[in-house]
Design a protein around this motif. Structure first.
Motif, PDB file in Angstrom:
ATOM      1  N   GLN A  35      -9.423  -4.923  -3.983  1.00 25.39           N
ATOM      2  CA  GLN A  35      -8.599  -3.834  -4.480  1.00 25.39           C
ATOM      3  C   GLN A  35      -7.137  -4.216  -4.363  1.00 25.39           C
ATOM      4  N   GLU A  36      -6.336  -3.660  -5.247  1.00 24.59           N
ATOM      5  CA  GLU A  36      -4.900  -3.917  -5.222  1.00 24.59           C
ATOM      6  C   GLU A  36      -4.153  -2.682  -5.690  1.00 24.59           C
ATOM      7  N   ASN A  37      -3.001  -2.458  -5.089  1.00 30.50           N
ATOM      8  CA  ASN A  37      -2.173  -1.301  -5.441  1.00 30.50           C
ATOM      9  C   ASN A  37      -1.516  -1.487  -6.796  1.00 30.50           C
ATOM     10  N   VAL A  38      -1.332  -0.378  -7.498  1.00 34.46           N
ATOM     11  CA  VAL A  38      -0.556  -0.341  -8.735  1.00 34.46           C
ATOM     12  C   VAL A  38       0.734   0.407  -8.403  1.00 34.46           C
ATOM     13  N   GLU A  39       1.858  -0.220  -8.597  1.00 31.51           N
ATOM     14  CA  GLU A  39       3.122   0.313  -8.097  1.00 31.51           C
ATOM     15  C   GLU A  39       3.612   1.558  -8.839  1.00 31.51           C
ATOM     16  N   GLU A  40       3.326   1.673 -10.121  1.00 30.38           N
ATOM     17  CA  GLU A  40       3.799   2.843 -10.868  1.00 30.38           C
ATOM     18  C   GLU A  40       2.892   3.090 -12.055  1.00 30.38           C
ATOM     19  N   GLY A  41       3.046   4.270 -12.650  1.00 29.04           N
ATOM     20  CA  GLY A  41       2.259   4.601 -13.827  1.00 29.04           C
ATOM     21  C   GLY A  41       1.117   5.555 -13.520  1.00 29.04           C
ATOM     22  N   GLU A  42       0.148   5.586 -14.402  1.00 30.91           N
ATOM     23  CA  GLU A  42      -0.948   6.547 -14.335  1.00 30.91           C
ATOM     24  C   GLU A  42      -1.953   6.237 -13.236  1.00 30.91           C
ATOM     25  N   TYR A  43      -2.014   4.964 -12.815  1.00 34.08           N
ATOM     26  CA  TYR A  43      -3.035   4.552 -11.865  1.00 34.08           C
ATOM     27  C   TYR A  43      -2.429   4.156 -10.518  1.00 34.08           C
ATOM     28  N   LEU A  44      -3.229   4.325  -9.474  1.00 35.54           N
ATOM     29  CA  LEU A  44      -2.779   4.050  -8.109  1.00 35.54           C
ATOM     30  C   LEU A  44      -3.305   2.717  -7.582  1.00 35.54           C
ATOM     31  N   LYS A  45      -4.581   2.443  -7.879  1.00 34.91           N
ATOM     32  CA  LYS A  45      -5.239   1.250  -7.364  1.00 34.91           C
ATOM     33  C   LYS A  45      -6.260   0.735  -8.360  1.00 34.91           C
ATOM     34  N   LYS A  46      -6.465  -0.588  -8.298  1.00 33.48           N
ATOM     35  CA  LYS A  46      -7.539  -1.213  -9.054  1.00 33.48           C
ATOM     36  C   LYS A  46      -8.589  -1.687  -8.063  1.00 33.48           C
ATOM     37  N   LEU A  47      -9.830  -1.231  -8.245  1.00 32.61           N
ATOM     38  CA  LEU A  47     -10.908  -1.624  -7.354  1.00 32.61           C
ATOM     39  C   LEU A  47     -12.027  -2.273  -8.154  1.00 32.61           C
ATOM     40  N   ASN A  48     -12.577  -3.333  -7.617  1.00 36.32           N
ATOM     41  CA  ASN A  48     -13.676  -4.049  -8.263  1.00 36.32           C
ATOM     42  C   ASN A  48     -14.805  -4.225  -7.250  1.00 36.32           C
ATOM     43  N   TYR A  49     -16.008  -3.822  -7.653  1.00 32.62           N
ATOM     44  CA  TYR A  49     -17.162  -3.918  -6.758  1.00 32.62           C
ATOM     45  C   TYR A  49     -18.270  -4.727  -7.421  1.00 32.62           C
ATOM     46  N   GLU A  50     -19.016  -5.464  -6.580  1.00 31.52           N
ATOM     47  CA  GLU A  50     -20.151  -6.248  -7.063  1.00 31.52           C
ATOM     48  C   GLU A  50     -21.250  -6.227  -6.015  1.00 31.52           C
ATOM     49  N   GLY A  51     -22.467  -5.845  -6.426  1.00 31.02           N
ATOM     50  CA  GLY A  51     -23.621  -5.834  -5.533  1.00 31.02           C
ATOM     51  C   GLY A  51     -24.894  -6.018  -6.341  1.00 31.02           C
ATOM     52  N   PHE A  52     -25.941  -6.527  -5.706  1.00 29.10           N
ATOM     53  CA  PHE A  52     -27.178  -6.842  -6.426  1.00 29.10           C
ATOM     54  C   PHE A  52     -28.237  -5.765  -6.234  1.00 29.10           C
ATOM     55  N   LYS A  61       0.533  15.061  -6.286  1.00 31.21           N
ATOM     56  CA  LYS A  61       1.989  14.937  -6.354  1.00 31.21           C
ATOM     57  C   LYS A  61       2.497  13.757  -5.528  1.00 31.21           C
ATOM     58  N   GLY A  62       2.020  13.634  -4.306  1.00 30.08           N
ATOM     59  CA  GLY A  62       2.499  12.574  -3.423  1.00 30.08           C
ATOM     60  C   GLY A  62       1.821  11.256  -3.723  1.00 30.08           C
ATOM     61  N   ARG A  63       2.431  10.418  -4.551  1.00 29.72           N
ATOM     62  CA  ARG A  63       1.806   9.175  -4.989  1.00 29.72           C
ATOM     63  C   ARG A  63       1.483   8.244  -3.814  1.00 29.72           C
ATOM     64  N   ALA A  64       2.481   8.013  -2.961  1.00 33.53           N
ATOM     65  CA  ALA A  64       2.277   7.085  -1.847  1.00 33.53           C
ATOM     66  C   ALA A  64       1.174   7.584  -0.923  1.00 33.53           C
ATOM     67  N   GLN A  65       1.159   8.882  -0.666  1.00 35.17           N
ATOM     68  CA  GLN A  65       0.142   9.467   0.212  1.00 35.17           C
ATOM     69  C   GLN A  65      -1.240   9.342  -0.406  1.00 35.17           C
ATOM     70  N   GLU A  66      -1.368   9.659  -1.705  1.00 30.45           N
ATOM     71  CA  GLU A  66      -2.660   9.565  -2.381  1.00 30.45           C
ATOM     72  C   GLU A  66      -3.128   8.120  -2.460  1.00 30.45           C
ATOM     73  N   GLN A  67      -2.198   7.214  -2.691  1.00 33.92           N
ATOM     74  CA  GLN A  67      -2.542   5.798  -2.769  1.00 33.92           C
ATOM     75  C   GLN A  67      -3.104   5.289  -1.442  1.00 33.92           C
ATOM     76  N   SER A  68      -2.488   5.715  -0.351  1.00 32.73           N
ATOM     77  CA  SER A  68      -2.947   5.278   0.968  1.00 32.73           C
ATOM     78  C   SER A  68      -4.321   5.837   1.307  1.00 32.73           C
ATOM     79  N   HIS A  69      -4.721   6.937   0.654  1.00 27.44           N
ATOM     80  CA  HIS A  69      -6.027   7.540   0.916  1.00 27.44           C
ATOM     81  C   HIS A  69      -7.085   7.091  -0.092  1.00 27.44           C
ATOM     82  N   SER A  70      -6.745   6.157  -0.976  1.00 30.38           N
ATOM     83  CA  SER A  70      -7.693   5.669  -1.980  1.00 30.38           C
ATOM     84  C   SER A  70      -8.284   4.352  -1.504  1.00 30.38           C
ATOM     85  N   GLU A  71      -9.617   4.280  -1.434  1.00 32.53           N
ATOM     86  CA  GLU A  71     -10.264   3.102  -0.865  1.00 32.53           C
ATOM     87  C   GLU A  71     -11.761   3.120  -1.143  1.00 32.53           C
ATOM     88  N   PHE A  72     -12.433   2.000  -0.833  1.00 29.67           N
ATOM     89  CA  PHE A  72     -13.891   1.943  -0.872  1.00 29.67           C
ATOM     90  C   PHE A  72     -14.460   2.746   0.297  1.00 29.67           C
TER      91      PHE A  72
END
Length: 599
Positions: free
Chosen positions: A268-285, A205-216
């Motif tokens: 990673q970057e925040n998504v301000e509104e809509g279905e998604y909260l953040k976009k994350l991209n990872y690259e490793g060998f 429910k809490g978008r801002a709170q969930e967004q702040s807890h989303s990370e690598f």
């Protein structure tokens, strides 16, 4: 002039009436609010997919692949329902069967909880063929084959065979093996680039709170060390990562590499509104042996439940952000333990928090008693302090400070003792700030008008958005703000007003603090607001009991007079303060003498 010495009997009656009105207000909304509908059916029982291959649309993932060429295969157990796409051989859908996602339309957690769906996760292994062309397995079309609890997806690229073998293990674990044959004929690379793009879905429910807890989140040094990154970029080019995960507020998707990921980086970057909260991209060998890619991995799609995370023995429990060092230990070994014991009594989550608060206050009561005893002593010697202020009104501020400290010393009043309760409560506050929004046992637990104690309550909706406040008012946050304000009025009665021009009025600042606290609590977990409402209400009751039942001002006054007659040993802190003041006074005299000589 009459001093403000806290609250009188009329104020006590006003406080009692206010509390009754406040609780009546809460129960009114509790009764007014209709009971949430029970779950329509028990948890879905999933069947092991046997030859569960079906056609699906590709949604234009790869324009070179026709929609009819895309197939899916399914696996499931009691905890997970998984779907695999033939395009890229990827996990294309992950549903956690024992949990529900928040539905913004119904204001209830009644939707299936998908960590992965609608192509929000996209991964593959990238290398170059001998012509220099970049090849990524996510663009290849695989053929799926289901056998019991395993799915094998096979692709052919210029004669080379690439196989992804997924085996669903108990609970939340998916074994993932990559096997190739003939790849060395088309590439000379000795490592493959694992690229993972992940869009975090809004599940709470809490978008801002969930967004702040989303990370690598990731582990290295043979699982011994852990780190996280909630900033824009992550770089771990020198470490070999044992696993990399995308953490959300209560759930995580993790891929473990048996031989590790090297030269890792991401953004990673925040998504301000809509279905998604953040976009994350990872690259490793990952390493290739003889230009063949034969590596073992494991996927984990898990709730952030501490006992479950610890059971894997891979440092997954660090994903749960309970705080560092002493703060984290307090949450793990005290607050979670205490919650579990009280919850076993059969109480609802809100009343468990109520009892927790009382227990914490009882533990801290000796410290609070000392604090309020000091406050009473300060009240008794207030006339003497006022005399000092009047006597040294136009004198050197240093002399006035020395005279004031002398009054305290003779009375046996240690001002530093008043700082102890505040210092003790700072780590407790931060621990609870971490505890309430991250403790999965509270997720979905309602109390009165709060449907979820890990999110804000928004019974009072605003027709517009207020900066830093949002489009609602939390009743728990409002109630907490009111009691903090009352507590502030009661405890600021003996606070001295600034004697020098330009100095801030501390009373005014203390009254402003509860109002600013409203902005913080309004979008925070309602469980946190409820805890601090109860905590501060108990503080008020404790003050009243100490003031009118326990402490006797006449006895305190007699004790202070007795202290004055006794030779009082100077404490280390008081001695250092006196020496510093005397030194500063000497320096000031020297500077004045030098200025007079120049004249």
């Amino acid at each position: 002039m009459q001093q403000n010495n806290g609250i009188d009997k009329k104020q006590m009656i006003s406080f009692a009436v206010l509390c009754l009105v406040l609780f009546g207000f809460m129960f009114y909304f509790q009764n007014k609010q209709t009971k949430e509908a029970e779950l329509k059916a028990q948890e879905q029982k999933t069947e092991q997919a046997k030859n569960a291959v079906k056609q699906t649309q590709a949604n234009n993932i790869n324009p070179n692949v026709t929609p009819n060429a895309i197939q899916t295969a399914s696996l499931g157990n009691n905890e997970l329902k998984l779907e695999f796409s033939s395009l890229g051989g990827q996990v294309s859908k992950v549903e956690l069967l024992k949990y529900k996602a928040y539905n913004h339309k119904t204001d209830n957690a009644d939707q299936p909880l998908y960590l992965i769906t609608k192509n929000n996760s996209n991964y593959g292994f990238q290398f170059k063929d001998k012509t220099g062309k970049t090849v990524n397995t996510k663009d290849l079309v695989f053929s799926p084959s289901v056998n019991g609890n395993a799915v094998t997806l096979t692709a052919d690229y210029n004669g080379a065979v690439i196989q992804f073998i997924y085996t669903l293990l108990p609970k939340y674990t998916l074994d993932f093996k990559v096997r190739t044959q003939g790849l060395s004929k088309i590439t000379s690379d000795n490592k493959a680039d694992f690229i993972w793009d992940y869009n975090v879905r809004n599940l709470e429910k809490g978008r801002a709170q969930e967004q702040s807890h989303s990370e690598f989140s990731y582990a290295f040094n043979n699982y011994k060390d852990y780190d996280y990154d909630g900033r824009t970029t992550m770089e771990e080019e020198k470490e070999t990562l044992n696993w990399i995960g995308v953490k959300q507020q209560f759930f995580t998707s993790v891929i473990e590499a048996k031989n590790g990921f090297t030269q890792s980086k991401g953004n990673q970057e925040n998504v301000e509104e809509g279905e998604y909260l953040k976009k994350l991209n990872y690259e490793g060998f990952v390493q290739m042996t003889g230009s063949e890619l034969n590596q073992d991995f494991t996927w984990y799609f898990m709730p952030l439940d501490l006992p479950l995370l610890k059971s894997y023995d891979k440092n997954f429990d660090e994903i749960l952000p309970l705080g560092w060092s002493f703060i984290g230990a307090m949450n793990r070994y005290f607050f979670m333990w205490l919650y579990g014991i009280i919850a076993a009594w059969g109480l609802s989550a809100g009343w468990v928090i109520f009892v927790m608060t009382i227990i914490v206050k009882l533990i801290l009561s000796p410290i609070m008693y000392k604090q309020h005893k000091l406050s009473a002593m300060m009240k008794v010697i207030r006339p003497e302090i006022d005399e000092v202020n009047a006597k040294f009104k136009d004198a050197d501020p240093m002399k006035k400070q020395q005279a004031t400290m002398e009054v305290y010393r003779k009375a046996g009043v240690n001002q530093m003792a008043g700082c102890l309760p505040a210092l003790v409560q700072i780590p407790i506050f931060y621990a609870l700030f971490r505890f309430f929004p991250n403790f999965i046992d509270l997720r979905g637990q309602g109390f009165w008008f709060a449907k979820d104690l890990t999110a804000y309550d928004d019974l009072i909706k605003l027709p517009f958005k207020v900066p830093f406040l949002g489009d609602h008012l939390s009743i728990f946050a409002l109630a907490c703000t009111v009691v903090i304000l009352i507590y502030t009025v009661m405890t600021s009665g003996n606070m001295q007003q600034p004697q020098q021009e330009g100095m801030p009025n501390m009373k005014v600042l203390m009254y402003i603090f509860p109002v600013t606290f409203l902005f913080f609590l309004n979008t925070s977990a309602s469980g946190l607001s409820w805890y601090y409402f109860v905590s501060n209400a108990i503080n008020i009751l404790i003050i009243l009991v100490i003031k009118y039942v326990i402490l006797d001002e006449k006895k305190i006054h007699a004790q202070i007079q007795s202290n004055k007659e006794k030779p009082k040993a100077e404490g280390k802190f008081q001695k250092r303060m006196r020496e510093m003041m005397e030194k500063a006074q000497e320096q000031q005299k020297t500077q004045e003498q030098q200025r007079n000589k120049k004249k």
